[in-house]
Design an enzyme around this catalytic site. Structure first.
Site, PDB file in Angstrom:
ATOM      1  CB  CYS A   1      -0.944   0.004   1.194  1.00  0.00           C
ATOM      2  SG  CYS A   1      -2.243  -1.250   1.094  1.00  0.00           S
TER       3      CYS A   1
ATOM      4  CG  HIS B   1      -0.610   3.446   4.274  1.00  0.00           C
ATOM      5  ND1 HIS B   1      -1.023   2.149   4.331  1.00  0.00           N
ATOM      6  CD2 HIS B   1       0.206   3.620   5.352  1.00  0.00           C
ATOM      7  CE1 HIS B   1      -0.468   1.551   5.380  1.00  0.00           C
ATOM      8  NE2 HIS B   1       0.274   2.427   6.007  1.00  0.00           N
TER       9      HIS B   1
END
Length: 502
Positions: free
Chosen positions: A53, A103
């Site tokens: 991610c 993220h």
């Protein structure tokens, strides 16, 4: 000067490009993405820069591979001095906003966005740092495990559903607000969902769409002892022996995954409907950060360079641009220069800061011959791994393991490693030369180890005593919302209405 176009970026998490060969696969219930695909350039061989991610998202935003961003894993800081597409567009006069996940790790939680409408779903600190000094160590409290598979099923609310419901709501409210025209600047709105990322838990209405479907059947799995070295490490990192995964678990996990593709399709439909209802026109980009193995080869999640994890959907709809399919291999690091190119931002000021190339020439029918590069240096690995996709071939190198070479044209499931086949010796040598020219893997390994060691010290120190989190806190000034007594009610009601006079 021609007015710059608005831009809407729709991002999802862990959606494999193998299910988007030319828009959504026929078996998927995804009418909104199918409608978008019909109006888009569809990149059938698009690859993540890194199958995890945070590294993947930093690469999308910066147009740079992980070694250059130094976002090696899900707990590596994304430095504030790295220009992102939000910086480039904002510098060119855009208002930039983010609803959802990106993220970001570190104290900078904006990275060029003028406004964030939600917090993130994952932590912003160094707590998820792997440790190459302890090869084979499994950090149980945050490593993936196969509980996402054995626990697949139906729920009406989960941590992730709560998050994505809010992401879609905030995005539609922002589109309504943008339609009012109080800010004359063009806008770039990024909407980033966490689905269909595991756990594979879905609402009943979406789950039932796939009941008994043939696509739920478990794909062929490679036994542990026959796996390549990195795949064995991934299986160990996911504690593959910790739970007894049965075929019905796999069917349910696949059903939950497909169901959540339909869920996120509904959310995207809500956003596209508001865009249309408010009569706003925008370039629309749809992509995923990385893919999902979903049981292929006996593997789950991502963290490898096989097609399930590395290939991602990428579709771009631009006003005046004919729809069509591009089969040349491209990368998610190409998104930044493409956005800037479509927005009319000077590429002379963009290209020094990116490893990617604009996709606009491909959208206009040109071809590309340059290889696509990928990097991985996070959990499940013991030293950085790299890969190249060039033509029909994919090459994977890890200093700890034997080379891997696959002919995707004749072996799309990557079952036969040709790196030791004399008939492929010339092709292998070609890839080895390209890899030698591109990467100093010994230096790369040293950089990753230094980064990990520094972060372990800093994290342990910052968790000792009073803790000040970096997690983004959305700011909403209640005294500036709706009607307040420093406002004129008549002006307020008229200015908040769109369209007016109907």
């Amino acid at each position: 000067m021609t007015k710059r176009p608005n831009i809407l970026i729709l991002m999802v998490d862990q959606l494999s490009g193998t299910f988007f060969p030319d828009g959504p696969a026929e078996f998927l219930h995804a009418p909104n993405l199918r409608r978008l695909a019909a109006a888009s350039t569809r990149f059938g061989n698009s690859y993540t820069a890194s199958p995890l991610c945070a590294p993947a998202r930093a690469a999308v935003m910066s147009g740079q591979l992980p070694r250059r961003t130094r976002v090696y894993d899900n707990a590596a800081e994304f430095a504030s001095d790295i220009p992102t597409y939000a910086h480039h567009l904002r510098r060119a006069g855009y208002q930039t906003a983010l609803s959802g996940k990106m993220h970001f790790v570190g104290p900078d939680q904006m990275h060029g966005f003028e406004e964030r409408l939600t917090t993130d779903i994952y932590p912003a600190d160094f707590g998820w740092t792997p440790d190459y000094r302890k090869p084979g160590e499994r950090i149980d409290w945050w490593y993936h495990n196969l509980g996402s598979v054995t626990g697949a099923g139906v729920a009406e609310i989960t941590n992730q559903l709560e998050y994505d419901d809010d992401v879609a709501h905030q995005a539609t409210q922002k589109l309504y607000d943008l339609s009012r025209g109080s800010d004359p600047r063009p806008w770039c709105l990024t909407v980033s969902f966490t689905h269909p990322h595991d756990p594979f838990v879905a609402r009943r209405k979406y789950w039932d769409l796939y009941e008994g479907h043939p696509e739920l059947e478990p794909p062929p799995a490679i036994p542990y002892l026959a796996q390549d070295a990195h795949s064995k490490r991934l299986m160990d990192a996911c504690d593959w022996q910790g739970l007894d995964v049965q075929p019905d678990h796999i069917r349910r996990a696949r059903q939950g995954y497909f169901a959540n593709i339909s869920y996120v399709d509904d959310k995207i439909g809500e956003i596209l409907d508001v865009l249309q209802a408010t009569r706003q026109e925008a370039i629309i980009v749809f992509l995923s950060d990385h893919g999902e193995m979903l049981g292929r080869r006996g593997l789950w999640f991502k963290m490898n360079f096989f097609e399930g994890a590395a290939r991602v959907p990428l579709m771009i709809s631009a006003p005046g641009q004919a729809a069509g399919k591009v089969t040349d291999a491209v990368s998610t690091i190409d998104v930044l220069p493409t956005l800037c190119d479509l927005a009319g931002v000077s590429m002379d000021e963009v290209l020094p800061w990116t490893d990617g190339q604009s996709l606009v020439p491909l959208m206009k029918g040109e071809t590309r011959t340059a290889p696509v590069a990928m990097e991985y240096a996070a959990e499940g690995s013991i030293t950085p791994m790299v890969a190249l996709r060039d033509g029909a071939w994919k090459y994977i190198r890890c200093p700890a393991d034997p080379d891997q070479l696959f002919d995707l044209a004749n072996d799309p499931e990557e079952t036969t490693n040709l790196a030791h086949d004399p008939r492929a010796a010339e092709i292998l040598a070609h890839f080895q030369v390209m890899a030698d020219e591109r990467w100093d893997l010994k230096a790369y390994d040293a950089e990753v180890r230094q980064s990990q060691a520094r972060r372990w010290v800093v994290y342990e120190a910052l968790r000792n005593g009073a803790y000040f989190p970096w997690d983004y806190q959305p700011l909403r000034a209640a005294s500036e919302r709706y009607m307040r007594n420093h406002m004129d009610l008549n002006i307020l009601e008229d200015s908040k209405r769109f369209p007016r006079g109907e």
